[in-house]
Motif scaffolding. Structure first.
Motif, PDB file in Angstrom:
ATOM      1  N   PRO A  72      36.389  43.774  38.096  1.00 16.41           N
ATOM      2  CA  PRO A  72      37.632  44.085  38.811  1.00 16.41           C
ATOM      3  C   PRO A  72      38.300  45.345  38.268  1.00 16.41           C
ATOM      4  O   PRO A  72      39.412  45.315  37.739  1.00 16.41           O
ATOM      5  CB  PRO A  72      38.485  42.835  38.572  1.00 16.41           C
ATOM      6  CG  PRO A  72      38.028  42.326  37.237  1.00 16.41           C
ATOM      7  CD  PRO A  72      36.547  42.650  37.167  1.00 16.41           C
ATOM      8  N   ARG A  73      37.600  46.449  38.403  1.00 16.47           N
ATOM      9  CA  ARG A  73      38.101  47.737  37.913  1.00 16.47           C
ATOM     10  C   ARG A  73      38.025  48.764  39.029  1.00 16.47           C
ATOM     11  O   ARG A  73      37.324  48.577  40.006  1.00 16.47           O
ATOM     12  CB  ARG A  73      37.278  48.212  36.710  1.00 16.47           C
ATOM     13  CG  ARG A  73      37.288  47.258  35.545  1.00 16.47           C
ATOM     14  CD  ARG A  73      36.286  47.652  34.488  1.00 16.47           C
ATOM     15  NE  ARG A  73      36.157  46.597  33.488  1.00 16.47           N
ATOM     16  CZ  ARG A  73      35.123  46.466  32.680  1.00 16.47           C
ATOM     17  NH1 ARG A  73      34.115  47.331  32.763  1.00 16.47           N
ATOM     18  NH2 ARG A  73      35.067  45.475  31.811  1.00 16.47           N
ATOM     19  N   GLY A  74      38.703  49.886  38.843  1.00 15.35           N
ATOM     20  CA  GLY A  74      38.662  50.950  39.837  1.00 15.35           C
ATOM     21  C   GLY A  74      39.116  50.452  41.187  1.00 15.35           C
ATOM     22  O   GLY A  74      40.130  49.758  41.298  1.00 15.35           O
ATOM     23  N   PRO A 122      44.486  40.818  24.891  1.00 14.94           N
ATOM     24  CA  PRO A 122      45.088  42.162  24.873  1.00 14.94           C
ATOM     25  C   PRO A 122      45.578  42.551  26.261  1.00 14.94           C
ATOM     26  O   PRO A 122      44.909  42.303  27.264  1.00 14.94           O
ATOM     27  CB  PRO A 122      43.926  43.054  24.418  1.00 14.94           C
ATOM     28  CG  PRO A 122      43.055  42.147  23.604  1.00 14.94           C
ATOM     29  CD  PRO A 122      43.136  40.814  24.286  1.00 14.94           C
ATOM     30  N   GLU A 123      46.747  43.141  26.333  1.00 11.59           N
ATOM     31  CA  GLU A 123      47.374  43.432  27.616  1.00 11.59           C
ATOM     32  C   GLU A 123      46.517  44.314  28.516  1.00 11.59           C
ATOM     33  O   GLU A 123      46.550  44.170  29.741  1.00 11.59           O
ATOM     34  CB  GLU A 123      48.744  44.081  27.394  1.00 11.59           C
ATOM     35  CG  GLU A 123      49.810  43.087  26.941  1.00 11.59           C
ATOM     36  CD  GLU A 123      49.947  41.894  27.873  1.00 11.59           C
ATOM     37  OE1 GLU A 123      50.049  42.097  29.099  1.00 11.59           O
ATOM     38  OE2 GLU A 123      49.926  40.747  27.383  1.00 11.59           O
ATOM     39  N   GLN A 124      45.725  45.217  27.939  1.00 11.00           N
ATOM     40  CA  GLN A 124      44.920  46.101  28.779  1.00 11.00           C
ATOM     41  C   GLN A 124      43.800  45.346  29.489  1.00 11.00           C
ATOM     42  O   GLN A 124      43.260  45.820  30.492  1.00 11.00           O
ATOM     43  CB  GLN A 124      44.336  47.272  27.975  1.00 11.00           C
ATOM     44  CG  GLN A 124      43.323  46.892  26.904  1.00 11.00           C
ATOM     45  CD  GLN A 124      43.952  46.709  25.554  1.00 11.00           C
ATOM     46  OE1 GLN A 124      45.075  46.206  25.435  1.00 11.00           O
ATOM     47  NE2 GLN A 124      43.242  47.138  24.510  1.00 11.00           N
ATOM     48  N   PHE A 125      43.458  44.166  28.974  1.00  8.78           N
ATOM     49  CA  PHE A 125      42.387  43.375  29.589  1.00  8.78           C
ATOM     50  C   PHE A 125      42.913  42.198  30.407  1.00  8.78           C
ATOM     51  O   PHE A 125      42.144  41.561  31.132  1.00  8.78           O
ATOM     52  CB  PHE A 125      41.436  42.843  28.512  1.00  8.78           C
ATOM     53  CG  PHE A 125      40.795  43.915  27.676  1.00  8.78           C
ATOM     54  CD1 PHE A 125      40.136  44.976  28.268  1.00  8.78           C
ATOM     55  CD2 PHE A 125      40.866  43.865  26.292  1.00  8.78           C
ATOM     56  CE1 PHE A 125      39.542  45.975  27.501  1.00  8.78           C
ATOM     57  CE2 PHE A 125      40.280  44.853  25.515  1.00  8.78           C
ATOM     58  CZ  PHE A 125      39.618  45.910  26.119  1.00  8.78           C
ATOM     59  N   ARG A 126      44.198  41.902  30.301  1.00 12.13           N
ATOM     60  CA  ARG A 126      44.738  40.708  30.956  1.00 12.13           C
ATOM     61  C   ARG A 126      44.589  40.724  32.474  1.00 12.13           C
ATOM     62  O   ARG A 126      44.186  39.704  33.056  1.00 12.13           O
ATOM     63  CB  ARG A 126      46.210  40.509  30.557  1.00 12.13           C
ATOM     64  CG  ARG A 126      46.844  39.259  31.173  1.00 12.13           C
ATOM     65  CD  ARG A 126      48.212  38.967  30.585  1.00 12.13           C
ATOM     66  NE  ARG A 126      48.099  38.586  29.191  1.00 12.13           N
ATOM     67  CZ  ARG A 126      47.755  37.372  28.773  1.00 12.13           C
ATOM     68  NH1 ARG A 126      47.477  36.427  29.671  1.00 12.13           N
ATOM     69  NH2 ARG A 126      47.677  37.077  27.502  1.00 12.13           N
ATOM     70  N   PRO A 127      44.881  41.838  33.176  1.00 17.11           N
ATOM     71  CA  PRO A 127      44.717  41.802  34.636  1.00 17.11           C
ATOM     72  C   PRO A 127      43.300  41.445  35.075  1.00 17.11           C
ATOM     73  O   PRO A 127      43.111  40.667  36.014  1.00 17.11           O
ATOM     74  CB  PRO A 127      45.107  43.218  35.072  1.00 17.11           C
ATOM     75  CG  PRO A 127      46.038  43.696  34.006  1.00 17.11           C
ATOM     76  CD  PRO A 127      45.486  43.119  32.730  1.00 17.11           C
ATOM     77  N   GLU A 128      42.292  42.004  34.394  1.00 12.50           N
ATOM     78  CA  GLU A 128      40.911  41.689  34.739  1.00 12.50           C
ATOM     79  C   GLU A 128      40.615  40.214  34.488  1.00 12.50           C
ATOM     80  O   GLU A 128      39.987  39.539  35.312  1.00 12.50           O
ATOM     81  CB  GLU A 128      39.951  42.542  33.919  1.00 12.50           C
ATOM     82  CG  GLU A 128      39.996  44.020  34.233  1.00 12.50           C
ATOM     83  CD  GLU A 128      38.984  44.801  33.411  1.00 12.50           C
ATOM     84  OE1 GLU A 128      38.033  44.173  32.887  1.00 12.50           O
ATOM     85  OE2 GLU A 128      39.134  46.027  33.299  1.00 12.50           O
ATOM     86  N   ALA A 129      41.053  39.722  33.329  1.00 14.05           N
ATOM     87  CA  ALA A 129      40.795  38.324  32.981  1.00 14.05           C
ATOM     88  C   ALA A 129      41.454  37.382  33.980  1.00 14.05           C
ATOM     89  O   ALA A 129      40.848  36.406  34.434  1.00 14.05           O
ATOM     90  CB  ALA A 129      41.303  38.042  31.565  1.00 14.05           C
ATOM     91  N   GLU A 130      42.692  37.669  34.348  1.00 12.86           N
ATOM     92  CA  GLU A 130      43.405  36.808  35.280  1.00 12.86           C
ATOM     93  C   GLU A 130      42.764  36.833  36.662  1.00 12.86           C
ATOM     94  O   GLU A 130      42.702  35.807  37.346  1.00 12.86           O
ATOM     95  CB  GLU A 130      44.871  37.220  35.353  1.00 12.86           C
ATOM     96  CG  GLU A 130      45.640  36.910  34.070  1.00 12.86           C
ATOM     97  CD  GLU A 130      47.084  37.381  34.108  1.00 12.86           C
ATOM     98  OE1 GLU A 130      47.403  38.242  34.975  1.00 12.86           O
ATOM     99  OE2 GLU A 130      47.877  36.907  33.273  1.00 12.86           O
ATOM    100  N   GLU A 131      42.248  37.988  37.064  1.00 11.41           N
ATOM    101  CA  GLU A 131      41.609  38.072  38.369  1.00 11.41           C
ATOM    102  C   GLU A 131      40.324  37.261  38.407  1.00 11.41           C
ATOM    103  O   GLU A 131      40.046  36.560  39.396  1.00 11.41           O
ATOM    104  CB  GLU A 131      41.322  39.525  38.735  1.00 11.41           C
ATOM    105  CG  GLU A 131      40.750  39.665  40.131  1.00 11.41           C
ATOM    106  CD  GLU A 131      40.818  41.078  40.673  1.00 11.41           C
ATOM    107  OE1 GLU A 131      40.367  41.273  41.807  1.00 11.41           O
ATOM    108  OE2 GLU A 131      41.336  41.967  39.967  1.00 11.41           O
ATOM    109  N   MET A 132      39.536  37.313  37.354  1.00  8.15           N
ATOM    110  CA  MET A 132      38.313  36.531  37.331  1.00  8.15           C
ATOM    111  C   MET A 132      38.604  35.042  37.260  1.00  8.15           C
ATOM    112  O   MET A 132      37.838  34.219  37.782  1.00  8.15           O
ATOM    113  CB  MET A 132      37.421  36.967  36.168  1.00  8.15           C
ATOM    114  CG  MET A 132      36.857  38.373  36.321  1.00  8.15           C
ATOM    115  SD  MET A 132      36.108  38.703  37.944  1.00  8.15           S
ATOM    116  CE  MET A 132      34.800  37.478  38.013  1.00  8.15           C
TER     117      MET A 132
END
Length: 213
Positions: A72-74, A122-132
């Protein structure tokens, strides 16, 4: 032999899955936005954006197994969970199996406890983790009853940043994170691919599993 579509087939995980599946004689189609740096003989490569109308339907059509190995990037940030649900509905309609490669943060630290994403991520990874995690929750709660699916979370230390060594072995657990003596669990790309292609050969298990060395 199975007809396998790998979504994200030139990424870190997807490339390893493509190589492992092709080496066993499966009919593999790799979908991604970029061309492969080192194409695998016998694999069909398709360059496409999954944001284009009909792209998911085209990838799922005629397949026995769909492996979702996108990140879930870009352009996919905030949209990948929706793509998983689209792929799941289409796979259910066609009788295909859906294998989703998620993240370690979707696992629980202890039986019945919260997911790791609810803790110190870590906050920079949280959006990706939450989306998955949202993708996993759709599978658990809202996926069609007919969908044959498995969501695979690799070890805590996994990825291109820590490639490790191929061992030809792995452990499988449920939705509680596997641990390693003296530190976090680890896994190499080839060993995760080995586990995924083994799982493809064992249809019928539905749910969330963890793979570690």
């Amino acid at each position: 032999m199975a007809r396998i579509a790998v979504l994200g087939g030139t990424g870190y995980t997807g490339e390893h899955v493509v190589r492992e599946a092709a080496s066993r004689g499966h009919h593999v189609t790799a979908y991604s936005r970029s061309a492969p740096a080192e194409p695998v003989a016998g694999v069909q490569y398709v360059q496409a954006s999954f944001l284009e109308e009909g792209a998911i339907a085209a990838a799922v059509a005629g397949q026995d197994v769909v492996v979702e190995a996108l990140s879930p990037r870009g352009e996919l940030a905030g949209r990948l969970d929706g793509l998983v649900s689209d792929a799941g509905r289409l796979a259910a309609e066609q009788g295909a199996r859906l294998v989703v490669v998620g993240g370690w943060s979707a696992l629980r630290i202890e039986e019945g406890g919260p997911r790791a994403v609810e803790g110190d991520v870590p906050e920079q990874f949280r959006p990706e983790a939450e989306e998955m995690v949202r993708a996993l929750e759709w599978l658990e709660r809202d996926a069609p009853d007919a969908l044959d699916w498995v969501y695979i979370s690799p070890a805590q230390v996994y990825g291109a940043f820590a490639p490790g060594e191929a061992t030809g072995a792995y452990r499988v657990g449920g939705d509680v994170a596997l641990t390693a003596e003296g530190g976090p669990s680890t896994l190499s790309g080839p060993d995760l691919a080995l586990a995924i292609v083994d799982e493809i050969g064992r249809p019928g298990r539905t749910g969330h599993i963890n793979v570690a060395s």
